[in-house]
Design a protein around this motif. Sequence first.
Motif, PDB file in Angstrom:
ATOM      1  N   ALA A   1       0.947  -1.222   0.208  1.00 23.06           N
ATOM      2  CA  ALA A   1      -0.108   0.076   0.034  1.00 23.06           C
ATOM      3  C   ALA A   1       0.760   1.269   0.037  1.00 23.06           C
ATOM      4  O   ALA A   1       0.444   2.227  -0.645  1.00 23.06           O
ATOM      5  CB  ALA A   1      -0.918   0.004   1.303  1.00 23.06           C
ATOM      6  N   VAL A   2       1.891   1.060   0.876  1.00 24.36           N
ATOM      7  CA  VAL A   2       2.757   2.354   0.883  1.00 24.36           C
ATOM      8  C   VAL A   2       3.512   2.700  -0.512  1.00 24.36           C
ATOM      9  O   VAL A   2       3.803   3.516  -0.889  1.00 24.36           O
ATOM     10  CB  VAL A   2       4.059   2.363   1.888  1.00 24.36           C
ATOM     11  N   ARG A   3       3.830   1.414  -1.194  1.00 24.33           N
ATOM     12  CA  ARG A   3       4.689   1.410  -2.585  1.00 24.33           C
ATOM     13  C   ARG A   3       3.864   2.154  -3.540  1.00 24.33           C
ATOM     14  O   ARG A   3       4.377   2.887  -4.337  1.00 24.33           O
ATOM     15  CB  ARG A   3       5.126   0.146  -2.826  1.00 24.33           C
ATOM     16  N   ARG A   4       2.342   2.010  -3.434  1.00 24.30           N
ATOM     17  CA  ARG A   4       1.492   2.610  -4.571  1.00 24.30           C
ATOM     18  C   ARG A   4       1.443   4.051  -4.227  1.00 24.30           C
ATOM     19  O   ARG A   4       1.068   4.631  -5.281  1.00 24.30           O
ATOM     20  CB  ARG A   4       0.235   1.617  -4.382  1.00 24.30           C
ATOM     21  N   GLN A   5       1.644   4.449  -3.224  1.00 21.71           N
ATOM     22  CA  GLN A   5       1.620   5.891  -2.720  1.00 21.71           C
ATOM     23  C   GLN A   5       3.054   6.658  -2.954  1.00 21.71           C
ATOM     24  O   GLN A   5       3.004   7.828  -2.768  1.00 21.71           O
ATOM     25  CB  GLN A   5       0.916   6.066  -1.558  1.00 21.71           C
ATOM     26  N   LEU A   6       4.054   5.785  -3.099  1.00 19.82           N
ATOM     27  CA  LEU A   6       5.396   6.438  -2.978  1.00 19.82           C
ATOM     28  C   LEU A   6       5.844   7.261  -3.912  1.00 19.82           C
ATOM     29  O   LEU A   6       6.477   8.321  -3.759  1.00 19.82           O
ATOM     30  CB  LEU A   6       6.289   5.083  -2.844  1.00 19.82           C
ATOM     31  N   LEU A   7       5.430   7.035  -5.292  1.00 15.71           N
ATOM     32  CA  LEU A   7       5.845   7.952  -6.172  1.00 15.71           C
ATOM     33  C   LEU A   7       5.485   9.434  -5.996  1.00 15.71           C
ATOM     34  O   LEU A   7       6.140  10.564  -6.277  1.00 15.71           O
ATOM     35  CB  LEU A   7       5.428   7.482  -7.579  1.00 15.71           C
ATOM     36  N   PRO A   8       4.078   9.574  -5.867  1.00 15.23           N
ATOM     37  CA  PRO A   8       3.828  10.997  -5.583  1.00 15.23           C
ATOM     38  C   PRO A   8       4.299  11.489  -4.414  1.00 15.23           C
ATOM     39  O   PRO A   8       4.628  12.749  -4.433  1.00 15.23           O
ATOM     40  CB  PRO A   8       2.101  11.167  -5.644  1.00 15.23           C
TER      41      PRO A   8
ATOM     42  N   LEU B   1       5.161  -0.216  -7.575  1.00 14.16           N
ATOM     43  CA  LEU B   1       5.786   0.874  -7.587  1.00 14.16           C
ATOM     44  C   LEU B   1       5.149   1.962  -8.741  1.00 14.16           C
ATOM     45  O   LEU B   1       4.823   3.079  -8.419  1.00 14.16           O
ATOM     46  CB  LEU B   1       7.243   0.973  -7.592  1.00 14.16           C
ATOM     47  N   TRP B   2       4.468   1.245  -9.931  1.00 13.65           N
ATOM     48  CA  TRP B   2       4.325   2.084 -10.933  1.00 13.65           C
ATOM     49  C   TRP B   2       2.840   2.504 -10.834  1.00 13.65           C
ATOM     50  O   TRP B   2       2.467   3.510 -11.514  1.00 13.65           O
ATOM     51  CB  TRP B   2       4.415   1.265 -12.250  1.00 13.65           C
ATOM     52  N   ALA B   3       2.159   1.860 -10.148  1.00 13.69           N
ATOM     53  CA  ALA B   3       0.828   2.462  -9.728  1.00 13.69           C
ATOM     54  C   ALA B   3       0.870   3.781  -9.362  1.00 13.69           C
ATOM     55  O   ALA B   3      -0.354   4.535  -9.635  1.00 13.69           O
ATOM     56  CB  ALA B   3       0.213   1.492  -8.525  1.00 13.69           C
ATOM     57  N   GLY B   4       1.906   4.358  -8.786  1.00 17.42           N
ATOM     58  CA  GLY B   4       1.617   5.867  -8.080  1.00 17.42           C
ATOM     59  C   GLY B   4       1.908   6.813  -9.485  1.00 17.42           C
ATOM     60  O   GLY B   4       1.637   7.949  -9.175  1.00 17.42           O
ATOM     61  N   LEU B   5       2.344   6.187 -10.559  1.00 10.77           N
ATOM     62  CA  LEU B   5       2.369   7.099 -11.724  1.00 10.77           C
ATOM     63  C   LEU B   5       0.930   7.876 -12.248  1.00 10.77           C
ATOM     64  O   LEU B   5       0.756   8.735 -12.793  1.00 10.77           O
ATOM     65  CB  LEU B   5       2.811   6.525 -12.987  1.00 10.77           C
ATOM     66  N   ALA B   6      -0.266   6.902 -11.876  1.00  9.20           N
ATOM     67  CA  ALA B   6      -1.516   7.498 -12.162  1.00  9.20           C
ATOM     68  C   ALA B   6      -1.714   8.736 -11.361  1.00  9.20           C
ATOM     69  O   ALA B   6      -2.894   9.413 -11.528  1.00  9.20           O
ATOM     70  CB  ALA B   6      -2.469   6.321 -11.751  1.00  9.20           C
ATOM     71  N   GLU B   7      -1.092   9.083 -10.295  1.00 12.50           N
ATOM     72  CA  GLU B   7      -1.333  10.357  -9.412  1.00 12.50           C
ATOM     73  C   GLU B   7      -0.591  11.501 -10.087  1.00 12.50           C
ATOM     74  O   GLU B   7      -0.904  12.597  -9.601  1.00 12.50           O
ATOM     75  CB  GLU B   7      -0.767  10.073  -8.063  1.00 12.50           C
ATOM     76  N   LEU B   8       0.196  11.185 -10.967  1.00 12.08           N
ATOM     77  CA  LEU B   8       0.979  12.259 -11.706  1.00 12.08           C
ATOM     78  C   LEU B   8       0.366  12.773 -13.015  1.00 12.08           C
ATOM     79  O   LEU B   8      -0.302  12.013 -13.649  1.00 12.08           O
ATOM     80  CB  LEU B   8       2.417  11.844 -11.793  1.00 12.08           C
ATOM     81  N   ALA B   9       0.529  14.206 -13.523  1.00 13.29           N
ATOM     82  CA  ALA B   9       0.096  14.532 -14.738  1.00 13.29           C
ATOM     83  C   ALA B   9       0.758  13.579 -15.961  1.00 13.29           C
ATOM     84  O   ALA B   9       2.076  13.305 -15.684  1.00 13.29           O
ATOM     85  CB  ALA B   9       0.199  15.804 -14.837  1.00 13.29           C
ATOM     86  N   PRO B  10       0.307  13.274 -17.019  1.00 13.03           N
ATOM     87  CA  PRO B  10       0.896  12.784 -17.887  1.00 13.03           C
ATOM     88  C   PRO B  10       2.151  13.247 -18.571  1.00 13.03           C
ATOM     89  O   PRO B  10       3.115  12.749 -19.234  1.00 13.03           O
ATOM     90  CB  PRO B  10      -0.333  12.696 -19.069  1.00 13.03           C
ATOM     91  N   TYR B  11       2.138  14.614 -18.415  1.00 11.99           N
ATOM     92  CA  TYR B  11       3.347  15.490 -19.094  1.00 11.99           C
ATOM     93  C   TYR B  11       4.493  15.576 -17.841  1.00 11.99           C
ATOM     94  O   TYR B  11       5.273  16.162 -18.028  1.00 11.99           O
ATOM     95  CB  TYR B  11       2.819  16.991 -19.587  1.00 11.99           C
ATOM     96  N   ASP B  12       4.367  14.950 -16.712  1.00 12.58           N
ATOM     97  CA  ASP B  12       5.163  14.847 -15.789  1.00 12.58           C
ATOM     98  C   ASP B  12       6.073  13.655 -15.854  1.00 12.58           C
ATOM     99  O   ASP B  12       7.327  13.858 -15.188  1.00 12.58           O
ATOM    100  CB  ASP B  12       4.628  14.967 -14.378  1.00 12.58           C
ATOM    101  N   TYR B  13       5.862  12.894 -16.744  1.00 15.47           N
ATOM    102  CA  TYR B  13       6.773  11.561 -16.736  1.00 15.47           C
ATOM    103  C   TYR B  13       6.815  10.829 -18.138  1.00 15.47           C
ATOM    104  O   TYR B  13       5.956  11.182 -18.928  1.00 15.47           O
ATOM    105  CB  TYR B  13       6.342  10.618 -15.612  1.00 15.47           C
ATOM    106  N   CYS B  14       7.967  10.198 -18.325  1.00 16.59           N
ATOM    107  CA  CYS B  14       7.830   9.427 -19.432  1.00 16.59           C
ATOM    108  C   CYS B  14       8.377   7.990 -18.994  1.00 16.59           C
ATOM    109  O   CYS B  14       9.396   7.786 -18.231  1.00 16.59           O
ATOM    110  CB  CYS B  14       9.141   9.897 -20.348  1.00 16.59           C
ATOM    111  N   LEU B  15       7.858   6.869 -19.606  1.00 21.69           N
ATOM    112  CA  LEU B  15       7.936   5.605 -19.347  1.00 21.69           C
ATOM    113  C   LEU B  15       8.843   5.029 -20.665  1.00 21.69           C
ATOM    114  O   LEU B  15       8.589   5.414 -21.714  1.00 21.69           O
ATOM    115  CB  LEU B  15       6.750   4.811 -19.167  1.00 21.69           C
TER     116      LEU B  15
END
Length: 411
Positions: free
Chosen positions: A120-127, A154-168
Amino acid sequence: MNSPAPSPTPKHTDSSPITIVEHRGVAGLDHVARDWRRLYAEMPQRTGFHVYEAHRAYVPTVMAEPDHLRCVIISVDATARAICPLESRSVHILGRPVRVWRLTLPSHFPMGDVICPDEAVRRQLLPLLTHYLRRSAGGRRLLILGPLPQTSPLWAGLAELAPYDYCLSRTSHVYVFDSRQPFEVLLKRLARRYRADLRRRYRRLEALGNVRFATVANTAQLPAHLEAFFDLEARGWKGRPGVGKAIRLRKGQPDFFRDFVARMDGEDDHCEINELHADGRCIASLLCMRTGDEYAIMKTAYDEKYAHVAPGLLLLRHTLERCCADPRIARVNMLGDAAWLRPWHPDRMEMQQAYIALGRWSRWPLIAALEFRFGYGRRAARWLRGKMTVCKLIRRKETVGRRSGSGGLGQ
């Protein structure tokens, strides 16, 4: 130097308070050792790139800027629940150097990860981490995470970021073997002709004198065998002029492995060296480590004078058989995707990296440049390399034709 740096965090849906502090440099790494080992022991899948000893050996011996190491700790109810070790690097994006933060990547480990057993913490870690670093980026414009398996929570946290904030970016893959199954099942993956070739190699090996397989796991004996491994590797193709991939020839690498092997002295977490001996000498060696239920093969070396025996392949076969017979080992991680492993048809662990923009005004241009590099730019580069390869083949055939008097390709 320890530098605790509390920071406000974004809203959290859970009622438990979350705090973030950090500690810097080697002293900071020592400061978090107890929490690191506690979290590591709680992890459901413990690997070599999670173990504290690997990072403690890597920072002072190989890391370019050890004083800039940041150990960011995320705590819930005043208890550390995640540790993010970050190092300062310089990467090139479209030919321009860019200063970044990235998860520490110990030598010869293809993955870099956070230390966090709580999914649960890993999913919130990125934001949480991104918000914290944007307030204290230190002039770095990117945060690079991974390579990590594409299935990592860990990648689940990317959903909390704006699309233009990251690149995979999908990187490569890592070969692994499920050692919970009988070795005969793994062996049947090999083509019949390949199995027959292995049997022929075994007969050639048995024709040599004093053949034996050995596993060195005793911490008192490992240093001498590690030095012998360095020498064996450096005598092969990795030590040739212009290659320089042998551990002994790379800056800081021998000290890293010496320190790492010495620190890994636990019952479940330790290093081993598997050896194949013949004619009174070691003709192949595998530098390995055990962490939890995973067995990882870090480096291989063999004596090229015995190439007709394929000592490296025979030693790998013996090691896989031994791992399948050990109920404590669930997976053999090859830490790479070397072509010589393909005949075994190993399982593939697909990897990816995330590039998260930290700057306030440069986010969109930087992410757009990365999208081009890993999208159209990568495809264009592959197309161009293919064209250049074809041109080289044509020129080579024309040269051979002129020398033989045939007049070129059309005759």
